[in-house]
Scaffold this motif. Structure first.
Motif, mmCIF file in Angstrom:
data_model
loop_
_atom_site.group_PDB
_atom_site.id
_atom_site.type_symbol
_atom_site.label_atom_id
_atom_site.label_comp_id
_atom_site.label_asym_id
_atom_site.label_seq_id
_atom_site.Cartn_x
_atom_site.Cartn_y
_atom_site.Cartn_z
ATOM 1 N N ILE A 233 0.618 -1.361 -0.375
ATOM 2 C CA ILE A 233 -0.362 -0.237 0.218
ATOM 3 C C ILE A 233 1.214 1.110 0.060
ATOM 4 N N ALA A 234 2.105 1.348 0.817
ATOM 5 C CA ALA A 234 2.913 2.442 0.521
ATOM 6 C C ALA A 234 3.553 2.476 -0.599
ATOM 7 N N ALA A 235 4.058 1.630 -1.132
ATOM 8 C CA ALA A 235 4.697 1.655 -2.131
ATOM 9 C C ALA A 235 3.584 2.025 -3.556
ATOM 10 N N ALA A 236 2.189 1.747 -3.141
ATOM 11 C CA ALA A 236 1.281 1.789 -4.633
ATOM 12 C C ALA A 236 1.341 3.592 -4.290
ATOM 13 N N ARG A 237 0.758 3.910 -2.894
ATOM 14 C CA ARG A 237 1.161 5.780 -2.523
ATOM 15 C C ARG A 237 1.829 6.419 -3.419
ATOM 16 N N LYS A 238 2.846 5.260 -3.558
ATOM 17 C CA LYS A 238 3.900 6.649 -3.851
ATOM 18 C C LYS A 238 4.203 6.458 -5.656
ATOM 19 N N TRP A 239 4.095 5.199 -6.334
ATOM 20 C CA TRP A 239 3.742 5.266 -7.584
ATOM 21 C C TRP A 239 3.320 5.276 -8.681
ATOM 22 N N VAL A 240 1.505 4.910 -7.524
ATOM 23 C CA VAL A 240 0.747 5.003 -8.916
ATOM 24 C C VAL A 240 -0.366 6.382 -8.929
ATOM 25 N N PRO A 241 0.493 7.083 -8.110
ATOM 26 C CA PRO A 241 0.100 8.916 -9.109
ATOM 27 C C PRO A 241 0.498 8.945 -9.830
ATOM 28 N N VAL A 242 2.400 8.735 -10.512
ATOM 29 C CA VAL A 242 3.022 8.523 -11.122
ATOM 30 C C VAL A 242 2.789 7.944 -12.358
ATOM 31 N N LEU A 243 2.155 6.722 -12.499
ATOM 32 C CA LEU A 243 2.167 5.984 -13.400
ATOM 33 C C LEU A 243 0.168 6.586 -13.898
ATOM 34 N N VAL A 244 -0.410 6.949 -13.048
ATOM 35 C CA VAL A 244 -1.130 7.288 -13.893
ATOM 36 C C VAL A 244 -1.396 8.178 -14.662
ATOM 37 N N SER A 245 -0.492 9.534 -13.847
ATOM 38 C CA SER A 245 -0.339 11.370 -14.353
ATOM 39 C C SER A 245 0.644 10.685 -15.899
ATOM 40 N N ILE A 246 1.414 9.662 -15.852
ATOM 41 C CA ILE A 246 2.040 9.338 -17.018
ATOM 42 C C ILE A 246 1.511 8.646 -18.557
ATOM 43 N N MET A 247 -0.178 8.026 -18.440
ATOM 44 C CA MET A 247 -0.797 7.913 -18.388
ATOM 45 C C MET A 247 -1.226 9.180 -19.155
ATOM 46 N N VAL A 278 0.232 18.811 -17.989
ATOM 47 C CA VAL A 278 -0.571 17.702 -17.037
ATOM 48 C C VAL A 278 -0.072 16.881 -16.757
ATOM 49 N N PHE A 279 1.326 16.419 -17.044
ATOM 50 C CA PHE A 279 2.088 15.025 -15.821
ATOM 51 C C PHE A 279 2.309 15.622 -14.063
ATOM 52 N N GLY A 280 2.576 17.629 -14.764
ATOM 53 C CA GLY A 280 2.915 17.630 -12.858
ATOM 54 C C GLY A 280 1.905 17.692 -12.463
ATOM 55 N N ALA A 281 0.317 18.348 -12.609
ATOM 56 C CA ALA A 281 -0.562 18.621 -12.587
ATOM 57 C C ALA A 281 -1.473 17.311 -12.048
ATOM 58 N N SER A 282 -1.108 16.424 -12.607
ATOM 59 C CA SER A 282 -2.017 15.059 -12.002
ATOM 60 C C SER A 282 -1.347 14.731 -11.062
ATOM 61 N N VAL A 283 0.058 14.797 -11.206
ATOM 62 C CA VAL A 283 0.447 13.958 -9.824
ATOM 63 C C VAL A 283 0.385 14.380 -8.810
ATOM 64 N N LEU A 284 0.435 16.461 -8.469
ATOM 65 C CA LEU A 284 0.019 16.985 -7.406
ATOM 66 C C LEU A 284 -1.730 16.086 -7.250
ATOM 67 N N VAL A 285 -2.490 16.330 -8.294
ATOM 68 C CA VAL A 285 -3.323 16.096 -7.749
ATOM 69 C C VAL A 285 -4.359 14.680 -7.011
ATOM 70 N N LEU A 286 -3.972 13.306 -8.021
ATOM 71 C CA LEU A 286 -3.489 12.099 -8.002
ATOM 72 C C LEU A 286 -2.698 11.684 -6.035
ATOM 73 N N ARG A 287 -2.175 12.600 -6.009
ATOM 74 C CA ARG A 287 -1.029 11.754 -4.638
ATOM 75 C C ARG A 287 -2.644 12.317 -3.538
ATOM 76 N N PRO A 288 -3.081 12.695 -3.187
ATOM 77 C CA PRO A 288 -4.380 12.486 -1.810
ATOM 78 C C PRO A 288 -5.370 11.719 -2.616
ATOM 79 N N ILE A 289 -5.172 11.992 -3.339
ATOM 80 C CA ILE A 289 -6.859 10.983 -4.084
ATOM 81 C C ILE A 289 -6.665 9.295 -3.724
ATOM 82 N N ILE A 290 -4.706 9.357 -4.097
ATOM 83 C CA ILE A 290 -5.150 7.715 -4.151
ATOM 84 C C ILE A 290 -4.871 7.392 -2.676
ATOM 85 N N ARG A 291 -4.319 8.539 -1.904
ATOM 86 C CA ARG A 291 -4.052 7.894 -0.947
ATOM 87 C C ARG A 291 -5.184 7.886 0.117
ATOM 88 N N THR A 292 -6.561 8.515 -0.371
ATOM 89 C CA THR A 292 -7.448 9.069 0.552
ATOM 90 C C THR A 292 -8.078 7.032 0.121
#
Length: 506
Positions: A233-247, A278-292
Protein backbone atom coordinates in the motif's frame (compact mmCIF):
# COMPACT_ATOMS: atom_id res chain seq x y z
CA UNK A 1 -62.86 -58.11 -3.48
CA UNK A 2 -61.51 -57.47 -0.01
CA UNK A 3 -62.50 -54.30 1.77
CA UNK A 4 -58.78 -53.63 2.42
CA UNK A 5 -58.08 -53.24 -1.27
CA UNK A 6 -58.43 -49.57 -2.21
CA UNK A 7 -59.20 -48.49 -5.76
CA UNK A 8 -56.35 -46.84 -7.66
CA UNK A 9 -55.88 -43.16 -6.79
CA UNK A 10 -56.86 -40.84 -9.62
CA UNK A 11 -54.01 -39.50 -11.80
CA UNK A 12 -53.65 -35.82 -10.84
CA UNK A 13 -50.93 -35.18 -13.50
CA UNK A 14 -51.25 -35.99 -17.17
CA UNK A 15 -47.77 -37.38 -17.88
CA UNK A 16 -48.25 -37.45 -21.64
CA UNK A 17 -49.33 -33.79 -21.63
CA UNK A 18 -46.31 -32.86 -19.47
CA UNK A 19 -44.02 -34.57 -21.95
CA UNK A 20 -45.60 -32.73 -24.84
CA UNK A 21 -45.30 -29.41 -23.03
CA UNK A 22 -41.67 -30.18 -22.23
CA UNK A 23 -40.99 -30.83 -25.92
CA UNK A 24 -42.72 -27.58 -26.86
CA UNK A 25 -40.64 -25.72 -24.26
CA UNK A 26 -37.43 -27.21 -25.70
CA UNK A 27 -38.52 -26.20 -29.20
CA UNK A 28 -39.21 -22.65 -28.03
CA UNK A 29 -35.77 -22.45 -26.41
CA UNK A 30 -34.08 -23.71 -29.58
CA UNK A 31 -36.13 -21.32 -31.74
CA UNK A 32 -35.24 -18.40 -29.47
CA UNK A 33 -31.53 -19.28 -29.67
CA UNK A 34 -31.74 -19.53 -33.48
CA UNK A 35 -33.57 -16.20 -33.64
CA UNK A 36 -30.82 -14.52 -31.62
CA UNK A 37 -28.23 -15.93 -34.04
CA UNK A 38 -30.18 -14.42 -36.94
CA UNK A 39 -30.65 -11.07 -35.17
CA UNK A 40 -27.09 -9.85 -35.81
CA UNK A 41 -27.03 -10.46 -39.58
CA UNK A 42 -30.59 -9.13 -39.80
CA UNK A 43 -29.67 -5.84 -38.15
CA UNK A 44 -26.51 -5.64 -40.28
CA UNK A 45 -28.59 -6.04 -43.46
CA UNK A 46 -31.01 -3.33 -42.28
CA UNK A 47 -28.06 -0.98 -41.66
CA UNK A 48 -26.61 -1.66 -45.11
CA UNK A 49 -30.01 -1.03 -46.67
CA UNK A 50 -30.24 2.28 -44.81
CA UNK A 51 -26.75 3.20 -46.01
CA UNK A 52 -27.84 2.50 -49.58
CA UNK A 53 -31.02 4.54 -49.20
CA UNK A 54 -29.05 7.44 -47.70
CA UNK A 55 -26.65 7.36 -50.63
CA UNK A 56 -29.53 7.25 -53.10
CA UNK A 57 -31.11 10.29 -51.45
CA UNK A 58 -27.90 12.32 -51.61
CA UNK A 59 -26.85 11.22 -55.10
CA UNK A 60 -30.02 12.72 -56.56
CA UNK A 61 -30.29 12.61 -60.34
CA UNK A 62 -26.69 11.55 -60.92
CA UNK A 63 -26.62 9.00 -63.78
CA UNK A 64 -24.14 6.93 -61.77
CA UNK A 65 -26.27 6.89 -58.62
CA UNK A 66 -26.31 3.05 -58.66
CA UNK A 67 -22.52 3.04 -58.30
CA UNK A 68 -22.71 5.50 -55.42
CA UNK A 69 -25.32 3.32 -53.67
CA UNK A 70 -23.20 0.20 -54.18
CA UNK A 71 -20.12 1.99 -52.83
CA UNK A 72 -22.07 3.20 -49.78
CA UNK A 73 -23.22 -0.34 -49.02
CA UNK A 74 -19.66 -1.69 -49.33
CA UNK A 75 -18.39 1.18 -47.16
CA UNK A 76 -21.01 0.34 -44.54
CA UNK A 77 -19.96 -3.31 -44.72
CA UNK A 78 -16.35 -2.27 -44.12
CA UNK A 79 -17.39 -0.10 -41.15
CA UNK A 80 -19.24 -3.04 -39.59
CA UNK A 81 -16.13 -5.17 -39.86
CA UNK A 82 -13.88 -2.47 -38.40
CA UNK A 83 -16.21 -2.32 -35.39
CA UNK A 84 -16.24 -6.11 -35.06
CA UNK A 85 -12.47 -6.52 -35.27
CA UNK A 86 -10.44 -3.37 -34.63
CA UNK A 87 -12.28 -1.81 -31.69
CA UNK A 88 -11.72 -4.89 -29.51
CA UNK A 89 -8.12 -3.80 -28.99
CA UNK A 90 -9.22 -0.66 -27.13
CA UNK A 91 -11.47 -2.32 -24.56
CA UNK A 92 -10.44 -6.00 -24.59
CA UNK A 93 -7.79 -5.80 -21.83
CA UNK A 94 -10.10 -3.75 -19.58
CA UNK A 95 -12.89 -6.32 -19.99
CA UNK A 96 -10.52 -9.25 -19.46
CA UNK A 97 -9.24 -7.67 -16.25
CA UNK A 98 -12.81 -7.28 -14.93
CA UNK A 99 -12.33 -3.52 -14.62
CA UNK A 100 -15.56 -3.14 -16.59
CA UNK A 101 -18.30 -5.41 -17.83
CA UNK A 102 -18.65 -6.38 -21.47
CA UNK A 103 -21.83 -4.34 -21.86
CA UNK A 104 -20.23 -1.26 -20.28
CA UNK A 105 -17.25 -1.64 -22.62
CA UNK A 106 -19.53 -1.92 -25.66
CA UNK A 107 -21.44 1.23 -24.70
CA UNK A 108 -18.28 3.23 -23.89
CA UNK A 109 -16.53 2.15 -27.08
CA UNK A 110 -19.56 2.82 -29.28
CA UNK A 111 -20.16 6.31 -27.85
CA UNK A 112 -16.52 7.42 -28.00
CA UNK A 113 -15.79 5.79 -31.37
CA UNK A 114 -18.74 7.68 -32.88
CA UNK A 115 -17.74 10.91 -31.14
CA UNK A 116 -14.17 10.61 -32.38
CA UNK A 117 -15.28 9.88 -35.93
CA UNK A 118 -17.79 12.73 -36.16
CA UNK A 119 -16.03 15.41 -34.08
CA UNK A 120 -12.40 14.80 -35.02
CA UNK A 121 -12.56 12.38 -37.94
CA UNK A 122 -11.26 14.91 -40.42
CA UNK A 123 -13.01 16.61 -43.29
CA UNK A 124 -10.33 15.70 -45.86
CA UNK A 125 -8.96 12.24 -46.62
CA UNK A 126 -6.28 10.90 -48.95
CA UNK A 127 -7.85 9.06 -51.88
CA UNK A 128 -4.91 6.65 -52.08
CA UNK A 129 -4.21 5.26 -48.63
CA UNK A 130 -0.78 6.17 -47.21
CA UNK A 131 0.51 7.37 -50.61
CA UNK A 132 1.28 3.83 -51.79
CA UNK A 133 -0.14 4.43 -55.28
CA UNK A 134 0.47 7.42 -57.55
CA UNK A 135 -2.94 8.92 -58.53
CA UNK A 136 -1.45 10.44 -61.69
CA UNK A 137 -0.96 6.94 -63.10
CA UNK A 138 -4.65 6.12 -62.56
CA UNK A 139 -5.94 9.18 -64.39
CA UNK A 140 -9.01 7.55 -65.92
CA UNK A 141 -11.93 8.24 -63.59
CA UNK A 142 -13.84 5.07 -64.49
CA UNK A 143 -10.79 2.88 -63.85
CA UNK A 144 -10.17 4.62 -60.53
CA UNK A 145 -13.75 4.06 -59.35
CA UNK A 146 -13.62 0.33 -60.07
CA UNK A 147 -10.20 0.06 -58.42
CA UNK A 148 -11.46 1.75 -55.24
CA UNK A 149 -14.58 -0.43 -55.20
CA UNK A 150 -12.43 -3.55 -55.47
CA UNK A 151 -10.05 -2.31 -52.77
CA UNK A 152 -12.87 -1.50 -50.35
CA UNK A 153 -14.69 -4.79 -50.91
CA UNK A 154 -11.52 -6.87 -50.56
CA UNK A 155 -10.67 -5.15 -47.26
CA UNK A 156 -14.13 -5.74 -45.85
CA UNK A 157 -14.12 -9.41 -46.87
CA UNK A 158 -10.67 -10.03 -45.38
CA UNK A 159 -11.48 -8.35 -42.04
CA UNK A 160 -14.75 -10.30 -41.95
CA UNK A 161 -12.86 -13.57 -42.43
CA UNK A 162 -10.28 -12.60 -39.78
CA UNK A 163 -13.05 -11.82 -37.29
CA UNK A 164 -14.70 -15.17 -37.97
CA UNK A 165 -11.33 -16.89 -37.37
CA UNK A 166 -10.82 -14.90 -34.16
CA UNK A 167 -7.72 -13.01 -35.36
CA UNK A 168 -7.40 -9.27 -34.66
CA UNK A 169 -5.85 -7.73 -37.80
CA UNK A 170 -4.90 -4.23 -38.88
CA UNK A 171 -7.67 -2.61 -40.93
CA UNK A 172 -5.15 0.01 -42.06
CA UNK A 173 -2.92 -2.71 -43.49
CA UNK A 174 -5.99 -4.28 -45.09
CA UNK A 175 -6.76 -1.01 -46.86
CA UNK A 176 -3.11 -0.67 -47.91
CA UNK A 177 -3.11 -4.16 -49.41
CA UNK A 178 -6.45 -3.64 -51.12
CA UNK A 179 -5.41 -0.34 -52.71
CA UNK A 180 -2.06 -1.80 -53.80
CA UNK A 181 -3.64 -4.87 -55.39
CA UNK A 182 -6.36 -2.91 -57.18
CA UNK A 183 -3.81 -0.31 -58.31
CA UNK A 184 -1.53 -2.99 -59.77
CA UNK A 185 -4.48 -4.62 -61.56
CA UNK A 186 -5.56 -1.26 -62.97
CA UNK A 187 -2.22 0.31 -63.95
CA UNK A 188 0.61 -2.18 -63.41
CA UNK A 189 3.38 -2.61 -60.83
CA UNK A 190 4.93 0.77 -61.58
CA UNK A 191 1.97 2.51 -59.95
CA UNK A 192 3.08 1.37 -56.46
CA UNK A 193 5.46 3.40 -54.31
CA UNK A 194 7.62 0.49 -53.13
CA UNK A 195 9.56 2.64 -50.66
CA UNK A 196 6.37 3.41 -48.77
CA UNK A 197 5.36 -0.26 -48.97
CA UNK A 198 8.72 -1.22 -47.46
CA UNK A 199 8.12 1.12 -44.51
CA UNK A 200 4.66 -0.37 -43.99
CA UNK A 201 6.10 -3.90 -44.09
CA UNK A 202 8.66 -2.85 -41.48
CA UNK A 203 5.80 -1.74 -39.24
CA UNK A 204 4.62 -5.36 -39.06
CA UNK A 205 7.70 -5.97 -36.92
CA UNK A 206 8.09 -2.55 -35.29
CA UNK A 207 4.51 -2.17 -34.01
CA UNK A 208 4.11 -5.37 -31.94
CA UNK A 209 7.71 -5.38 -30.69
CA UNK A 210 7.55 -1.74 -29.58
CA UNK A 211 4.10 -2.15 -28.01
CA UNK A 212 5.03 -5.40 -26.30
CA UNK A 213 8.36 -4.07 -25.05
CA UNK A 214 6.88 -0.92 -23.52
CA UNK A 215 3.99 -2.84 -21.89
CA UNK A 216 6.43 -5.41 -20.47
CA UNK A 217 8.70 -2.64 -19.17
CA UNK A 218 5.86 -1.01 -17.21
CA UNK A 219 4.66 -4.35 -15.84
CA UNK A 220 8.21 -5.16 -14.72
CA UNK A 221 8.33 -1.78 -12.94
CA UNK A 222 4.99 -2.43 -11.20
CA UNK A 223 6.04 -5.93 -10.10
CA UNK A 224 9.42 -4.79 -8.82
CA UNK A 225 8.35 -1.59 -7.10
CA UNK A 226 4.79 -2.33 -5.91
CA UNK A 227 3.68 -5.98 -6.05
CA UNK A 228 6.78 -7.58 -4.53
CA UNK A 229 7.26 -5.03 -1.78
CA UNK A 230 6.59 -5.82 1.87
CA UNK A 231 4.31 -2.77 2.24
CA UNK A 232 2.35 -2.82 -1.01
CA UNK A 233 0.00 0.00 0.00
CA UNK A 234 2.83 2.40 0.82
CA UNK A 235 4.52 1.52 -2.48
CA UNK A 236 1.24 2.07 -4.34
CA UNK A 237 0.77 5.50 -2.75
CA UNK A 238 4.22 6.44 -4.00
CA UNK A 239 4.11 5.05 -7.54
CA UNK A 240 0.46 4.76 -8.71
CA UNK A 241 0.02 8.58 -8.95
CA UNK A 242 3.18 8.72 -11.09
CA UNK A 243 2.05 5.89 -13.36
CA UNK A 244 -1.45 7.28 -13.85
CA UNK A 245 0.02 10.75 -14.48
CA UNK A 246 2.25 9.28 -17.19
CA UNK A 247 -0.86 7.75 -18.74
CA UNK A 248 -2.78 11.06 -18.61
CA UNK A 249 0.13 12.96 -20.13
CA UNK A 250 0.58 10.35 -22.86
CA UNK A 251 -3.10 10.37 -23.72
CA UNK A 252 -3.19 14.16 -23.78
CA UNK A 253 -0.36 14.21 -26.32
CA UNK A 254 -1.91 11.28 -28.19
CA UNK A 255 -5.28 12.98 -28.53
CA UNK A 256 -3.81 16.31 -29.57
CA UNK A 257 -1.48 14.70 -32.11
CA UNK A 258 -3.78 11.99 -33.52
CA UNK A 259 -7.34 12.53 -32.33
CA UNK A 260 -7.83 16.31 -32.52
CA UNK A 261 -5.79 17.07 -35.64
CA UNK A 262 -8.94 18.31 -37.37
CA UNK A 263 -9.55 20.86 -34.60
CA UNK A 264 -6.01 21.83 -33.53
CA UNK A 265 -2.54 21.21 -35.02
CA UNK A 266 0.19 22.46 -32.64
CA UNK A 267 3.86 21.68 -33.27
CA UNK A 268 5.74 18.97 -31.36
CA UNK A 269 7.29 21.39 -28.84
CA UNK A 270 3.85 22.64 -27.78
CA UNK A 271 2.58 19.07 -27.48
CA UNK A 272 5.59 18.09 -25.34
CA UNK A 273 5.13 21.10 -23.03
CA UNK A 274 1.43 20.30 -22.72
CA UNK A 275 2.26 16.71 -21.78
CA UNK A 276 4.74 17.81 -19.10
CA UNK A 277 2.22 20.26 -17.65
CA UNK A 278 -0.48 17.56 -17.49
CA UNK A 279 1.97 15.15 -15.85
CA UNK A 280 3.01 17.63 -13.13
CA UNK A 281 -0.55 18.73 -12.38
CA UNK A 282 -1.80 15.13 -12.32
CA UNK A 283 0.83 14.00 -9.79
CA UNK A 284 -0.16 16.83 -7.42
CA UNK A 285 -3.87 16.06 -7.76
CA UNK A 286 -3.63 12.27 -7.65
CA UNK A 287 -1.37 11.81 -4.60
CA UNK A 288 -4.05 12.78 -2.04
CA UNK A 289 -6.73 10.95 -4.04
CA UNK A 290 -4.76 7.67 -4.09
CA UNK A 291 -3.88 8.09 -0.39
CA UNK A 292 -7.56 8.49 0.48
CA UNK A 293 -8.62 5.66 -1.81
CA UNK A 294 -6.07 3.29 -0.26
CA UNK A 295 -7.05 3.98 3.35
CA UNK A 296 -7.95 0.74 5.11
CA UNK A 297 -6.89 -1.49 2.22
CA UNK A 298 -5.39 -4.88 3.02
CA UNK A 299 -1.73 -5.39 2.14
CA UNK A 300 -2.38 -7.71 -0.81
CA UNK A 301 -2.50 -7.65 -4.61
CA UNK A 302 -6.29 -7.75 -4.75
CA UNK A 303 -6.37 -4.35 -3.06
CA UNK A 304 -3.89 -2.87 -5.53
CA UNK A 305 -6.06 -3.81 -8.48
CA UNK A 306 -8.86 -1.52 -7.32
CA UNK A 307 -6.59 1.50 -7.76
CA UNK A 308 -6.35 0.86 -11.51
CA UNK A 309 -10.06 0.45 -12.32
CA UNK A 310 -10.91 4.10 -12.99
CA UNK A 311 -7.72 4.79 -15.03
CA UNK A 312 -8.59 1.78 -17.20
CA UNK A 313 -12.10 3.08 -17.87
CA UNK A 314 -10.70 6.46 -18.92
CA UNK A 315 -8.09 4.78 -21.12
CA UNK A 316 -10.82 2.80 -22.91
CA UNK A 317 -12.72 6.05 -23.55
CA UNK A 318 -9.69 7.92 -24.87
CA UNK A 319 -8.41 5.04 -27.00
CA UNK A 320 -11.86 4.61 -28.55
CA UNK A 321 -12.14 8.36 -29.28
CA UNK A 322 -8.72 8.46 -30.94
CA UNK A 323 -9.44 5.26 -32.88
CA UNK A 324 -12.71 6.66 -34.19
CA UNK A 325 -10.97 9.88 -35.23
CA UNK A 326 -8.24 8.01 -37.13
CA UNK A 327 -9.59 4.71 -38.41
CA UNK A 328 -13.02 5.79 -39.63
CA UNK A 329 -11.12 6.86 -42.76
CA UNK A 330 -10.43 3.19 -43.47
CA UNK A 331 -14.15 2.72 -44.05
CA UNK A 332 -15.17 6.04 -45.60
CA UNK A 333 -11.93 7.12 -47.32
CA UNK A 334 -12.36 4.94 -50.42
CA UNK A 335 -16.10 5.68 -50.37
CA UNK A 336 -15.46 9.44 -50.31
CA UNK A 337 -12.94 9.01 -53.14
CA UNK A 338 -15.46 7.10 -55.25
CA UNK A 339 -18.17 9.68 -54.59
CA UNK A 340 -15.90 12.62 -55.48
CA UNK A 341 -14.61 10.95 -58.66
CA UNK A 342 -18.09 10.09 -59.90
CA UNK A 343 -19.43 13.57 -59.21
CA UNK A 344 -16.44 15.55 -60.52
CA UNK A 345 -15.15 13.20 -63.20
CA UNK A 346 -11.54 13.72 -62.03
CA UNK A 347 -9.09 11.83 -59.81
CA UNK A 348 -7.71 14.02 -57.01
CA UNK A 349 -5.13 13.22 -54.34
CA UNK A 350 -7.33 14.48 -51.48
CA UNK A 351 -11.10 14.82 -51.24
CA UNK A 352 -13.65 16.10 -48.75
CA UNK A 353 -15.80 13.76 -46.69
CA UNK A 354 -19.52 14.65 -46.68
CA UNK A 355 -21.26 14.38 -43.31
CA UNK A 356 -23.56 11.59 -44.47
CA UNK A 357 -20.55 9.51 -45.50
CA UNK A 358 -18.94 10.08 -42.09
CA UNK A 359 -22.21 9.05 -40.40
CA UNK A 360 -22.20 5.73 -42.27
CA UNK A 361 -18.67 5.07 -41.01
CA UNK A 362 -19.36 6.14 -37.42
CA UNK A 363 -22.61 4.24 -36.94
CA UNK A 364 -21.35 1.21 -38.87
CA UNK A 365 -18.34 0.88 -36.55
CA UNK A 366 -20.58 1.14 -33.47
CA UNK A 367 -23.11 -1.36 -34.77
CA UNK A 368 -20.42 -3.82 -35.81
CA UNK A 369 -18.95 -3.58 -32.33
CA UNK A 370 -22.28 -4.41 -30.68
CA UNK A 371 -23.20 -7.22 -33.05
CA UNK A 372 -19.88 -9.00 -33.56
CA UNK A 373 -17.31 -7.31 -31.29
CA UNK A 374 -17.65 -9.50 -28.15
CA UNK A 375 -15.83 -12.42 -29.81
CA UNK A 376 -12.65 -10.42 -30.44
CA UNK A 377 -12.97 -8.57 -27.12
CA UNK A 378 -12.85 -11.91 -25.31
CA UNK A 379 -9.99 -13.08 -27.51
CA UNK A 380 -7.80 -10.04 -26.77
CA UNK A 381 -8.83 -9.65 -23.13
CA UNK A 382 -9.15 -13.22 -21.90
CA UNK A 383 -7.86 -15.91 -24.24
CA UNK A 384 -4.29 -14.83 -25.02
CA UNK A 385 -3.12 -14.48 -21.42
CA UNK A 386 -4.72 -13.89 -18.04
CA UNK A 387 -5.42 -10.20 -17.44
CA UNK A 388 -5.82 -8.13 -14.30
CA UNK A 389 -6.19 -4.33 -13.99
CA UNK A 390 -2.45 -3.73 -13.60
CA UNK A 391 -1.57 -5.70 -16.73
CA UNK A 392 -4.41 -4.11 -18.71
CA UNK A 393 -3.19 -0.68 -17.56
CA UNK A 394 0.27 -1.47 -18.97
CA UNK A 395 -1.26 -2.43 -22.33
CA UNK A 396 -3.31 0.78 -22.54
CA UNK A 397 -0.37 2.94 -21.52
CA UNK A 398 1.85 1.17 -24.05
CA UNK A 399 -0.63 1.87 -26.86
CA UNK A 400 -0.56 5.62 -26.27
CA UNK A 401 3.22 5.89 -25.75
CA UNK A 402 4.08 3.69 -28.74
CA UNK A 403 1.96 5.77 -31.13
CA UNK A 404 3.60 8.94 -29.79
CA UNK A 405 7.11 7.55 -30.27
CA UNK A 406 6.32 6.22 -33.73
CA UNK A 407 4.69 9.49 -34.82
CA UNK A 408 7.66 11.47 -33.57
CA UNK A 409 10.06 9.24 -35.51
CA UNK A 410 7.85 9.15 -38.59
CA UNK A 411 7.34 5.39 -38.40
CA UNK A 412 4.11 3.87 -39.77
CA UNK A 413 2.62 1.67 -37.04
CA UNK A 414 -0.63 -0.23 -36.54
CA UNK A 415 -2.73 0.41 -33.43
CA UNK A 416 -3.99 -3.19 -33.64
CA UNK A 417 -0.47 -4.61 -33.71
CA UNK A 418 0.57 -2.33 -30.84
CA UNK A 419 -2.33 -3.30 -28.57
CA UNK A 420 -2.13 -7.04 -29.26
CA UNK A 421 1.66 -6.86 -29.03
CA UNK A 422 1.19 -5.25 -25.61
CA UNK A 423 -0.99 -8.16 -24.50
CA UNK A 424 1.66 -10.63 -25.64
CA UNK A 425 4.34 -8.51 -24.00
CA UNK A 426 2.78 -8.64 -20.54
CA UNK A 427 2.10 -12.36 -20.96
CA UNK A 428 5.66 -13.26 -21.86
CA UNK A 429 7.03 -10.94 -19.15
CA UNK A 430 4.92 -12.77 -16.56
CA UNK A 431 6.37 -16.09 -17.68
CA UNK A 432 9.93 -14.81 -17.51
CA UNK A 433 9.48 -12.95 -14.22
CA UNK A 434 7.88 -15.94 -12.49
CA UNK A 435 10.81 -18.24 -13.19
CA UNK A 436 13.78 -15.83 -13.27
CA UNK A 437 13.09 -12.98 -10.86
CA UNK A 438 15.35 -13.10 -7.80
CA UNK A 439 13.27 -10.33 -6.26
CA UNK A 440 10.15 -12.48 -6.44
CA UNK A 441 11.87 -15.53 -4.93
CA UNK A 442 13.46 -13.47 -2.17
CA UNK A 443 10.08 -11.87 -1.40
CA UNK A 444 8.31 -15.25 -1.18
CA UNK A 445 11.13 -16.69 0.93
CA UNK A 446 11.13 -13.73 3.33
CA UNK A 447 7.36 -13.89 3.61
CA UNK A 448 7.47 -17.58 4.58
CA UNK A 449 10.47 -17.22 6.87
CA UNK A 450 12.42 -20.21 5.53
CA UNK A 451 14.64 -19.23 2.63
CA UNK A 452 15.82 -22.61 1.36
CA UNK A 453 12.53 -24.43 1.67
CA UNK A 454 10.47 -21.56 0.31
CA UNK A 455 12.56 -21.12 -2.81
CA UNK A 456 11.97 -24.78 -3.69
CA UNK A 457 8.26 -24.32 -3.05
CA UNK A 458 8.25 -21.15 -5.10
CA UNK A 459 9.93 -22.93 -8.00
CA UNK A 460 7.40 -25.76 -7.89
CA UNK A 461 4.49 -23.35 -7.70
CA UNK A 462 5.92 -21.34 -10.56
CA UNK A 463 5.93 -24.43 -12.77
CA UNK A 464 2.25 -25.02 -12.00
CA UNK A 465 1.37 -21.41 -12.74
CA UNK A 466 3.19 -21.53 -16.06
CA UNK A 467 1.30 -24.61 -17.21
CA UNK A 468 -2.17 -23.59 -16.09
CA UNK A 469 -2.28 -19.82 -15.73
CA UNK A 470 0.62 -17.84 -17.02
CA UNK A 471 1.59 -19.39 -20.29
CA UNK A 472 0.68 -17.31 -23.34
CA UNK A 473 -1.43 -19.48 -25.58
CA UNK A 474 0.89 -20.32 -28.45
CA UNK A 475 -1.97 -21.41 -30.72
CA UNK A 476 -3.47 -17.90 -30.57
CA UNK A 477 -0.02 -16.38 -30.96
CA UNK A 478 0.67 -18.31 -34.17
CA UNK A 479 -2.81 -17.66 -35.61
CA UNK A 480 -2.58 -13.91 -35.02
CA UNK A 481 0.98 -13.56 -36.33
CA UNK A 482 0.09 -15.56 -39.44
CA UNK A 483 -2.94 -13.34 -40.05
CA UNK A 484 -0.75 -10.23 -39.69
CA UNK A 485 1.82 -11.52 -42.18
CA UNK A 486 -0.67 -12.38 -44.90
CA UNK A 487 -3.04 -9.40 -44.50
CA UNK A 488 -1.43 -7.18 -47.15
CA UNK A 489 -0.74 -9.91 -49.76
CA UNK A 490 -4.15 -11.53 -49.18
CA UNK A 491 -6.11 -8.30 -49.62
CA UNK A 492 -3.90 -7.31 -52.58
CA UNK A 493 -4.59 -10.56 -54.47
CA UNK A 494 -8.28 -10.44 -53.61
CA UNK A 495 -8.57 -6.79 -54.68
CA UNK A 496 -6.85 -7.49 -57.99
CA UNK A 497 -9.22 -10.35 -58.74
CA UNK A 498 -12.27 -8.31 -57.73
CA UNK A 499 -11.14 -5.41 -59.93
CA UNK A 500 -11.25 -7.58 -63.04
CA UNK A 501 -14.62 -9.08 -62.02
CA UNK A 502 -16.21 -5.68 -61.27
CA UNK A 503 -14.82 -4.15 -64.46
CA UNK A 504 -16.34 -6.93 -66.51
CA UNK A 505 -19.69 -6.52 -64.74
CA UNK A 506 -19.58 -2.75 -65.29
Amino acid sequence: MSDDVQPDAPQLRKTSLDKDLSKLSSMETATRALSMQLLAPGLAIVFLACAGLLAAAYSGENPNSALIVAAAIIGGYMALNIGANDVANNVGPAVGSKAMSLMAALVIAAVFESAGAIIAGGDVVSTISKGIVDPKQVADANTFVWAMMAALLSCAMWVNLATWLGAPVSTTHSVVGGVMGAGIAAAGFSVVNWGVMGAIAASWVISPLLGGGIAALFLWFIKSNIIYQDDKIAAARKWVPVLVSIMLAAFTCYLVMKGLKKVWKPDLSVIAMLGLAVFGASVLVLRPIIRTQSQGMENRNQSLRKLFHIPLIFSAMLLSFAHGANDVANAVGPLAAILHTIQSGSVDAKVGIPLWVMMIGAFGISLGLFLYGPKLIRMVGEQITKMNPMRAFCVALSAAITVLIASGLGLPVSSTHIAVGGVFGVGFLREYYTTHSKRRRTYLARKAGNTRFTQVQADERSEDEIVYRKLVRRSHFMTIVAAWLITVPATAVLAGALYFVLQQMG
